[in-house]
Design a protein around this motif. Structure first.
Motif, PDB file in Angstrom:
ATOM      1  N   ARG A 433       0.839  -1.200   0.000  1.00 35.97           N
ATOM      2  CA  ARG A 433       0.000   0.000   0.000  1.00 35.97           C
ATOM      3  C   ARG A 433       0.877   1.253   0.000  1.00 35.97           C
ATOM      4  NH1 ARG A 433      -3.373  -1.569   3.507  1.00 35.97           N
ATOM      5  NH2 ARG A 433      -2.424  -0.672   5.364  1.00 35.97           N
ATOM      6  N   ALA A 434       1.970   1.219   0.747  1.00 37.09           N
ATOM      7  CA  ALA A 434       2.872   2.374   0.776  1.00 37.09           C
ATOM      8  C   ALA A 434       3.453   2.644  -0.614  1.00 37.09           C
ATOM      9  CB  ALA A 434       3.999   2.126   1.774  1.00 37.09           C
ATOM     10  N   ALA A 435       3.737   1.577  -1.362  1.00 40.22           N
ATOM     11  CA  ALA A 435       4.239   1.761  -2.724  1.00 40.22           C
ATOM     12  C   ALA A 435       3.179   2.388  -3.615  1.00 40.22           C
ATOM     13  CB  ALA A 435       4.693   0.411  -3.284  1.00 40.22           C
ATOM     14  N   HIS A 436       1.928   1.956  -3.454  1.00 39.07           N
ATOM     15  CA  HIS A 436       0.844   2.558  -4.237  1.00 39.07           C
ATOM     16  C   HIS A 436       0.699   4.045  -3.903  1.00 39.07           C
ATOM     17  CE1 HIS A 436      -0.913  -0.732  -6.488  1.00 39.07           C
ATOM     18  NE2 HIS A 436      -0.805  -1.524  -5.441  1.00 39.07           N
ATOM     19  N   VAL A 437       0.868   4.371  -2.620  1.00 36.77           N
ATOM     20  CA  VAL A 437       0.794   5.779  -2.219  1.00 36.77           C
ATOM     21  C   VAL A 437       1.909   6.570  -2.904  1.00 36.77           C
ATOM     22  CG1 VAL A 437       1.098   7.383  -0.289  1.00 36.77           C
ATOM     23  CG2 VAL A 437      -0.348   5.359  -0.019  1.00 36.77           C
ATOM     24  N   GLY A 438       3.124   6.020  -2.909  1.00 40.82           N
ATOM     25  CA  GLY A 438       4.238   6.707  -3.562  1.00 40.82           C
ATOM     26  C   GLY A 438       4.002   6.902  -5.050  1.00 40.82           C
ATOM     27  N   GLN A 439       3.413   5.882  -5.690  1.00 36.77           N
ATOM     28  CA  GLN A 439       3.117   5.985  -7.122  1.00 36.77           C
ATOM     29  C   GLN A 439       2.160   7.138  -7.395  1.00 36.77           C
ATOM     30  OE1 GLN A 439       0.543   2.949  -8.825  1.00 36.77           O
ATOM     31  NE2 GLN A 439       1.906   2.751 -10.591  1.00 36.77           N
ATOM     32  N   LEU A 440       1.098   7.219  -6.583  1.00 35.51           N
ATOM     33  CA  LEU A 440       0.118   8.276  -6.798  1.00 35.51           C
ATOM     34  C   LEU A 440       0.703   9.643  -6.465  1.00 35.51           C
ATOM     35  CD1 LEU A 440      -2.684   8.951  -7.697  1.00 35.51           C
ATOM     36  CD2 LEU A 440      -3.552   8.380  -5.421  1.00 35.51           C
ATOM     37  N   ARG A 441       1.557   9.713  -5.445  1.00 34.74           N
ATOM     38  CA  ARG A 441       2.194  10.999  -5.126  1.00 34.74           C
ATOM     39  C   ARG A 441       3.078  11.471  -6.287  1.00 34.74           C
ATOM     40  NH1 ARG A 441       1.139  12.939  -0.244  1.00 34.74           N
ATOM     41  NH2 ARG A 441       0.823  11.579   1.572  1.00 34.74           N
ATOM     42  N   GLY A 442       3.691  10.553  -6.996  1.00 32.00           N
ATOM     43  CA  GLY A 442       4.491  10.931  -8.152  1.00 32.00           C
ATOM     44  C   GLY A 442       3.639  11.566  -9.240  1.00 32.00           C
ATOM     45  N   HIS A 443       2.488  10.946  -9.534  1.00 30.37           N
ATOM     46  CA  HIS A 443       1.591  11.518 -10.546  1.00 30.37           C
ATOM     47  C   HIS A 443       1.046  12.867 -10.080  1.00 30.37           C
ATOM     48  CE1 HIS A 443       1.634   8.115 -13.245  1.00 30.37           C
ATOM     49  NE2 HIS A 443       1.383   7.284 -12.250  1.00 30.37           N
ATOM     50  N   LEU A 444       0.745  12.968  -8.776  1.00 27.49           N
ATOM     51  CA  LEU A 444       0.231  14.227  -8.250  1.00 27.49           C
ATOM     52  C   LEU A 444       1.267  15.340  -8.368  1.00 27.49           C
ATOM     53  CD1 LEU A 444      -1.658  13.073  -5.025  1.00 27.49           C
ATOM     54  CD2 LEU A 444      -2.653  14.332  -6.924  1.00 27.49           C
ATOM     55  N   ALA A 445       2.528  14.997  -8.156  1.00 27.07           N
ATOM     56  CA  ALA A 445       3.584  16.015  -8.234  1.00 27.07           C
ATOM     57  C   ALA A 445       3.597  16.654  -9.619  1.00 27.07           C
ATOM     58  CB  ALA A 445       4.942  15.388  -7.917  1.00 27.07           C
ATOM     59  N   PHE A 446       3.534  15.837 -10.670  1.00 31.92           N
ATOM     60  CA  PHE A 446       3.558  16.408 -12.017  1.00 31.92           C
ATOM     61  C   PHE A 446       2.286  17.195 -12.292  1.00 31.92           C
ATOM     62  CE2 PHE A 446       3.491  16.677 -16.602  1.00 31.92           C
ATOM     63  CZ  PHE A 446       4.829  16.910 -16.900  1.00 31.92           C
ATOM     64  N   ALA A 447       1.150  16.671 -11.825  1.00 30.60           N
ATOM     65  CA  ALA A 447      -0.137  17.331 -12.090  1.00 30.60           C
ATOM     66  C   ALA A 447      -0.216  18.696 -11.425  1.00 30.60           C
ATOM     67  CB  ALA A 447      -1.287  16.454 -11.608  1.00 30.60           C
ATOM     68  N   THR A 448       0.512  18.882 -10.330  1.00 27.41           N
ATOM     69  CA  THR A 448       0.449  20.150  -9.602  1.00 27.41           C
ATOM     70  C   THR A 448       1.651  21.046  -9.888  1.00 27.41           C
ATOM     71  OG1 THR A 448       1.414  19.006  -7.676  1.00 27.41           O
ATOM     72  CG2 THR A 448      -0.976  19.240  -7.737  1.00 27.41           C
TER      73      THR A 448
END
Length: 904
Positions: A433-448
């Motif tokens: 789950r922590a890896a999934h969180v990191g994956q989504l945080r990566g996409h969020l970083a670019f989106a923001t």
């Protein structure tokens, strides 16, 4: 005429007249609560008594129900769905739960609604009214805004009222509704206060109301002791609160059963009296309660249940205790059909639950699945977020919060996604789950806008996935490479070379590698060991994508980065095929959020092939997408088209704007691309110093290798013309590292043309001839024409006039045919130096068609139907028909067949 609203009513009358004359209009009424927006909507509805009227109001408590408002708006028209083109009919039917099917994007739903309205308006002009638009659910707001932007000739008037500007509706015509002028305010106050009133109190009432009609009607009804003292001036929000307080005071005077019936009506936005009375019976409320609320002029119960004003609804709901709210929501849930409306039932159950309740949470989770299936990503996130709040098991709660965060990210709500991810991380620890969180945080970083952070986060996540989920590890490595390429020179410590080196440790793919597995391995080799070793693996990956065996959703995820791989290896055959495939997929599913990227790649491929008219046509589509969605993008496409055409005045402004935005967004690849196009523009204009500067900027970062490689050929030409053969020779050697191993005619032809520029005598002549031979077998029509131009220029300097004239004449004919105006003029001047007189190119005489008429006429000339043209330009088929009639009149023709001879 409403008191004090002569100007506003006249504006509405003009819109109604235009609509009856066959035009369509949209207008957003903006103003504070109680200022009279609803009264103006009522006026328009009464003035349009002969019209078909659709009306809906947003409800605060149902902002998370997907397409809730849109469904109510469309109910009277649903029997016409099957008369629409199949993709649009399927999109609407699936969205409204009328049939099972794949989720459709909101803009395909919007196109369906646009044509649904157009067909219904053929029988009778139509007025669409949306009150309290600021409380629309996100999905409905997006579709309504899309339709409002695309109305043209359907005889539809859309009026929207909102307390505040709505992002998705930015750019629509607006009418600011202000408070009444002093004389009108006094008249309205006098119509309410028919008893003697102290002048000081009257002045205080007028001062506090500030011309707000609802305040003038409601404040005098407050208790006498409040009137006796005088009032200080309030902010608009305080004024709204004061009006609500007065409504609440009137509500408090009602019998208990009447208050509960009001609360029941406030908790449900459907306006269905049958549902309300069914729930009322479960609560033991008698019909007399309905009489009491109607006598108090707070609620009307007829064919629909309607509050006197939206503030009454909010006043009722806010004054109620939590227990009272839960009681009515429970009654509404029990009265709502599990089969016919499971999502609304689940939503009421959620509001009826005070404690953890897994049964209700499971129903909300099922609602999230249904919402996602209908394209309501925001709603799916809201359902899951509420389900998580009701979940007792901490592990299950964290999984639901993670799923909700994903939906919110895809729905364009990055802040909501971030908050949920913080909650997930505060829950039970779990490596996967922590890896999934990191994956989504990566996409969020670019989106923001934090482009430099995205590849770092995704690289770390891909490494964590290696032991947990090898498939996800490989996909995350490919995402990290994609983001590092996009960030380019701004990628910081996660350059594409560093990411690619790490990707070489990714778990091996399964026995049958997927296309994206082959692509990841190819990039890993290409960016660590160079093109000599990476080109062949890339070609295998591109072949896998070209076989088109991937599901559409997977293909759309990877085709853009695969297309970049084709550009890296100078494979214009694969590039064109993948760009066309990606564009077809995004159009077929109505994925307008992804369509701009697909259009950008297709436009670039068209420019390379010398199909400038086709590129311009797609540019028009890209602009239609931006207008329809309200989503602004950097003008990379428009700048490229203008630069390749050589239209300096137009190109310079577009290039400057796009370059600024690329830097602001930390999009290194965009910065390189725009400077490459700037170099093309200036080389065409013969301004070699400017071309050299732009090409030097574009080639400064090897991390943006594909477009930087293209720019190297521009740098060679510009540097040679500026007399710097050393810089040109260095650029040729850099270029050869990517072209020599490509084995493609485009790559080898470009290298030969560039080497010819730094060569002498027979070697130069041989290289120019090799360049024209190879490029003649590629898709690069412009590159071929430029090779003829450069060869002709060289031959003239060698005083081989006859051969020079032959090469230059060929180049000029090609440039003129494709519309490369700057290069055509540069070639004309060279021909003049050879003693050949060529008239300066003049614009073709064209009939005075508007840009939109020209777009439509060209498509009709090429055989597209009205429905097909409408789907491409996001207009209704009826609007296309209307435009074509105007085109025929202007051209003096009577049929589509004649367009083929009238339009070149």
């Amino acid at each position: 005429m409403l008191l004090g609203r002569r100007t506003e009513c006249a504006a509405l009358d003009a819109l109604l007249k235009a609509m009856r004359d066959g035009r369509s209009e949209a207008l957003v009424l903006l103003g504070e609560a109680g200022v009279g927006k609803t009264a103006l909507l009522d006026y328009a509805q009464q003035a349009g008594g002969d019209l078909k009227v659709l009306r809906v109001a947003g409800v605060e408590s149902e902002m998370e129900l997907p397409y809730a408002a849109l469904h109510q708006l469309c109910l009277p028209l649903l029997d016409g769905i099957d008369r629409l083109p199949a993709p649009q009919a399927d999109a609407l039917a699936t969205t409204f739960g009328l049939r099972a099917g794949e989720a459709s994007g909101p803009f395909l739903v919007g196109l369906g609604l646009l044509n649904l309205l157009a067909e219904a308006a053929r029988e009778r002009p139509m007025l669409c009214v949306v009150d309290d638009a600021h409380w629309l659910d996100d999905a409905s707001a997006q579709v309504v805004a899309f339709v409002a932007r695309r109305l043209r000739a359907e005889s539809v008037l859309m009026l929207l009222a909102s307390r505040r500007p709505i992002a998705s509706m930015r750019g629509l015509p607006e009418l600011a509704v202000q408070g009444l002028a002093e004389d009108a305010a006094q008249q309205l106050l006098s119509s309410v206060v028919r008893w003697p009133l102290d002048d000081g109190v009257r002045a205080a009432l007028l001062a506090e109301a500030r011309g707000n009609p609802l305040a003038l009607l409601e404040l005098p009804l407050a208790s006498p002791d409040r009137l006796a003292g005088g009032f200080g001036l309030l902010e608009a929000s305080e004024l709204t609160g004061r009006i609500e307080e007065n409504f609440q005071r009137r509500i408090a005077e009602l019998p208990a059963d009447a208050r509960e019936l009001l609360l029941l009506a406030a908790a449900d936005s459907s306006g269905d009296p049958v549902l309300m009375w069914r729930a009322a019976a479960a609560l033991g409320l008698s019909p007399e309660a309905g009489s009491a609320v109607q006598e108090a002029e707070l609620l009307t119960i007829g064919v629909r249940v309607a509050f006197r004003h939206p503030l009454v609804r909010s006043a009722v709901y806010r004054v109620a205790t939590p227990d009272a709210r839960r009681r009515v929501h429970r009654a509404l849930a029990e009265a709502t059909s599990r089969e016919a409306d499971p999502d609304r039932r689940a939503w009421h159950l959620a509001h009826a639950s005070a404690d953890r309740n897994e049964a209700v949470a499971a129903e909300l989770e099922a609602s999230a699945d249904r919402a996602q299936g209908r394209g309501g990503l925001s709603a799916a996130g809201a359902f899951l977020e509420r389900a998580a709040a009701l979940t007792g098991d901490p592990v299950v709660r964290a999984e639901r919060e993670l799923a909700a965060a994903r939906y919110k990210y895809h729905a364009g709500a990055p802040e909501g996604a971030r908050i949920l991810l913080d909650k997930v991380e505060s829950g039970p620890s779990d490596d996967l789950r922590a890896a999934h969180v990191g994956q989504l945080r990566g996409h969020l970083a670019f989106a923001t806008g934090r482009a430099a952070e995205a590849p770092v986060l995704l690289l770390e996540t891909a490494q964590r996935f290696e032991q947990l989920d090898p498939v996800l590890s490989r996909e995350t490595y490919l995402d990290a490479i994609t983001y590092s390429l996009l960030a380019g020179r701004f990628a910081g410590r996660a350059t594409v070379a560093e990411v690619a080196a790490s990707a070489q440790t990714a778990p091996a793919p399964g026995r049958s590698p997927r296309a994206q597995d082959l692509l990841l391995d190819a990039f890993a080799v290409l960016y660590t060991e160079g093109h000599a070793k990476g080109t062949r693996p890339m070609q295998r990956a591109l072949d896998a994508f070209r076989r088109d065996e991937l599901p559409v959703t997977e293909a759309m995820r990877w085709l853009a980065i695969a297309g970049h791989g084709a550009c890296e290896t100078w494979d214009d055959v694969a590039w064109e095929a993948l760009a066309e495939l990606n564009l077809r997929h995004t159009r077929d599913v109505g994925a307008l959020v992804m369509l701009p990227v697909a259009l950008t790649q297709r436009i670039a491929a068209h420019l390379h092939a010398g199909r400038f008219a086709a590129a311009a046509e797609l540019l028009e589509e890209a602009e239609a997408v931006a207008e329809a969605t309200g989503i602004a993008r950097p003008a990379y496409d428009a700048a490229a088209v203008a630069a390749w055409r050589g239209r300096e005045a137009e190109a310079v402004g577009l290039i400057q704007t796009a370059e600024h935005i690329a830097v602001e967004r930390s999009e290194g690849i965009g910065f390189t691309l725009i400077n490459y196009n700037k170099a093309v523009l200036h080389n065409g204009l013969g301004r070699f110093a400017e071309a050299r500067n732009a090409a030097a900027l574009a080639t400064a970062s090897p991390t943006e290798s594909a477009f930087a490689s293209w720019a190297l050929s521009e740098l060679v030409e510009a540097a040679v013309r500026c007399g710097d053969r050393t810089q040109a020779a260095q650029a040729v050697e850099r270029l050869a590292r990517t072209t020599t191993s490509s084995t493609t005619e485009w790559g080898l032809g470009t290298e030969a043309r560039s080497r010819a520029l730094i060569s002498e005598g027979a070697e130069a002549d041989e290289l120019y001839r090799e360049a024209t031979e190879r490029l003649g077998h590629s898709r690069g029509t412009v590159s071929l024409a430029r090779a003829h131009l450069l060869h002709g220029e060289w031959l003239r300097m060698q005083e081989r006039g006859g051969e020079a004239r032959e090469q230059l004449t060929t180049a000029h004919e090609m440039f003129a045919a494709i519309g490369a105006e700057a290069f055509a003029e540069r070639t004309r001047l060279e021909l003049a130096a050879c003693g050949v007189s060529v008239p300066q190119s003049a614009q073709q005489r064209t009939v005075e068609l508007t840009d939109q008429e020209r777009q439509i006429a060209r498509r009709a000339r090429d055989g597209r139907s009205n429905a097909e043209i409408g789907a491409e330009l996001f207009l209704s088929a009826r609007t296309i028909e209307w435009h074509l009639r105007k085109v025929f009149n202007k051209l003096g023709i009577s049929s589509r067949r004649e367009l083929r001879t009238t339009l070149p």
